[in-house]
Design an enzyme around this catalytic site. Structure first.
Site, short mmCIF file in Angstrom:
data_model
loop_
_atom_site.label_atom_id
_atom_site.label_comp_id
_atom_site.label_asym_id
_atom_site.label_seq_id
_atom_site.Cartn_x
_atom_site.Cartn_y
_atom_site.Cartn_z
N SER A 260 0.79 -1.17 0.04
CA SER A 260 0.05 0.00 -0.11
C SER A 260 0.94 1.17 -0.11
O SER A 260 2.02 1.14 0.41
CB SER A 260 -0.95 0.00 1.32
OG SER A 260 -0.04 0.15 2.22
N LYS A 261 0.25 2.48 -0.43
CA LYS A 261 0.93 3.70 -0.57
C LYS A 261 1.53 4.12 0.72
O LYS A 261 2.69 4.49 0.91
CB LYS A 261 -0.03 4.63 -1.02
CG LYS A 261 0.53 5.70 -1.73
CD LYS A 261 0.51 5.75 -3.13
CE LYS A 261 1.59 7.04 -3.44
NZ LYS A 261 2.41 6.45 -4.69
#
Ligand code: GLU
Length: 493
Positions: A260-261
């Protein structure tokens, strides 16, 4: 076997995720391995999530990565164009096609109009949750007659169309990676097929398109596995042959969580701007969830095409290991031609203002030697700036304590004096002299080995270790070396 046809079907909701790139890659490798066709289709039926420029970015990213496709959506002269006999390949341009098939399902009784408001659906779900049930549509509109429904539509009521799943039926299919799968319709929702804005949902569009585009193998991330029974059921009611399913393990980080970012880089652009080479990223990414039979780890695209089969794709999550990526990418930084690597290095050097465009043009050969002596220990191109910074400032910085002690040691003054004298006799340092200079100083001073090399390296390059010293001498040249000596004598000695 009939011609294999696969597709990559991203939604233009942002940038290409590294997991998406791997899905595209496996599709590509499979198509190439089997002499089949690969289609790029754009799934933009969720208009609320559309991001401007995302289609262009997707295409550009695939192109950069060396993943070609045969049909679908391309960019030519800066414009989006479509090619192939099964178009359009952008779902928002196919609305009338979906409408036709939705109508067909309504007619055959396999789908129904639903007028339930969002408020009602939320309330139903809330109640189910309180009772500990799996939230799903309660079927209120299933029993409406077609006449009644059409009347309500004529009166301007908003509606969606839902799939009418039969009760308590096992829907079975085989997945090439996951094996036999069976899911009961009682655990599945009456999926919305057509939304109130007239757009189909993904589930409707994906089935219609995969069928009409003659897709033989649906290769996608395993997050779509729970949706597949609905798709399989749709194939059944339409009387269509379903494709072969291949669900790929999710790309996970080392903590076995979805990338995830928040936990770092996830988009292809992130890796690209760090200076990962397409060859390195693609080679490594192929290994996240797949391995060739011989367990070879450095693979060109041709090698991968040759060796790729789905039976070597693993069932469990593919772990994305940054260190391993760095190792693979480092291999490509060392093995590609120095012209290519220098070309890739220059933008970083310009951006960090170590050089400008003009310098890059006029000093290409000099830059190539420099890049060549530092690329050995690099993992991605953005590291180049720190590796070569010392070459661009004659005010030598010595940060390491041990290096500082060495510089302040008993031999430095003698060595630097000898060096100045050696340079007095020449116009410039040519390659020959750069190889001989230290030997000459050794002869002149009687200092040798570590005692000679360590203080000299610190004086000219600021640290005890680093790239090939003769090359540094050559690249610095007489004037820079004299300035460095002068600075070091003034500041440190
Ligand atoms: N549009 C879907 C996505 O963005 C494609 C899923 C599929 O390949 O069926 O992932």
């Amino acid at each position: 076997m009939k011609e294999a046809r696969v597709r990559f079907a991203p939604s233009p909701t942002g940038y290409l995720h590294i997991g998406g790139l791997r899905t595209a890659l496996y599709n590509y490798l499979f198509a190439q391995h089997n002499g089949g066709k690969f289609v790029l289709r754009i799934e933009d039926t969720d208009q609320t999530r559309f991001v401007e420029g995302a289609i262009e970015n997707l295409i550009e990213s695939l192109h950069w990565a060396g993943i070609d496709y045969d049909e679908g959506v391309f960019i030519e002269d800066g414009k989006i164009v479509q090619k192939g006999e099964f178009g359009p390949y952008i779902q928002s341009e196919r609305l009338d096609i979906y409408k036709k098939y939705v109508d067909q399902l309504i007619e055959s009784g396999d789908a129904y109009y639903c007028f339930c408001s969002k408020e009602r659906l939320d309330a139903v779900r809330e109640e189910q949750k309180i009772k500990g049930l799996i939230p799903k549509y309660d079927g209120l509109c299933r029993g409406l007659s077609l006449e009644e429904a059409r009347e309500r539509i004529a009166n301007g009521e908003e509606y969606v169309v839902r799939l009418k799943l039969p009760a308590n039926r096992d829907i079975k299919f085989h997945d090439l990676v996951r094996g036999d799968i069976s899911i009961n319709t009682d655990d599945t929702d009456d999926q919305v097929l057509l939304k109130s804005d007239g757009y189909p949902t993904y589930h409707m569009a994906v089935v219609v398109d995969d069928h009409l585009m003659n897709i033989t193998h649906v290769v996608r991330g395993e997050e779509w596995l729970p949706s597949t029974p609905k798709h399989v059921y749709l194939y059944e009611v339409f009387g269509w042959e379903k494709p072969v399913y291949v669900h790929l393990p999710t790309v996970l980080n080392k903590e076995r969580k979805k990338l995830s970012k928040r936990h770092g880089d996830v988009s292809v652009d992130d890796f690209r701007s760090k200076g990962y080479l397409p060859e390195g990223l693609i080679n490594y990414l192929a290994l996240v969830g797949w391995s060739p039979e011989d367990n070879e780890e450095i693979l060109s695209m041709e090698d991968m095409i040759h060796k790729f089969t789905f039976d070597r794709v693993s069932k469990t999550g593919g772990i994305f290991d940054k260190d391993k990526l760095d190792w693979v990418n480092g291999h490509y930084i060392r093995s590609q031609s120095i012209e290519t690597i220098t070309e890739l290095a220059i933008p970083y050097l310009i951006e960090s203002k170590l050089i400008d465009k003009d310098f890059a043009e006029k000093n290409r050969e000099w830059l190539e030697i420099l890049v060549d002596i530092v690329r050995e220990g690099m993992h991605h191109m953005s590291e180049i700036t720190d590796k070569v910074r010392f070459m661009f400032d004659n005010h030598v910085k010595v940060e390491d304590e041990e290096a500082l002690q060495t510089l302040k040691g008993e031999y430095t003054k003698t060595i630097l004096d000898a060096m100045k004298q050696e340079l007095d006799n020449v116009e410039e340092i040519d390659e020959e002299l750069s190889n001989k200079l230290m030997k000459n100083i050794q002869k002149a001073t009687g200092i040798k080995g570590k005692n000679l090399f360590m203080p000299t390296r610190v004086a000219l390059a600021g640290s005890l270790h680093g790239p090939e010293f003769a090359k540094i001498i050559y690249l610095l040249g007489k004037q820079n070396i004299l300035e460095r000596i002068e600075y070091v004598e003034r500041e440190y000695l």
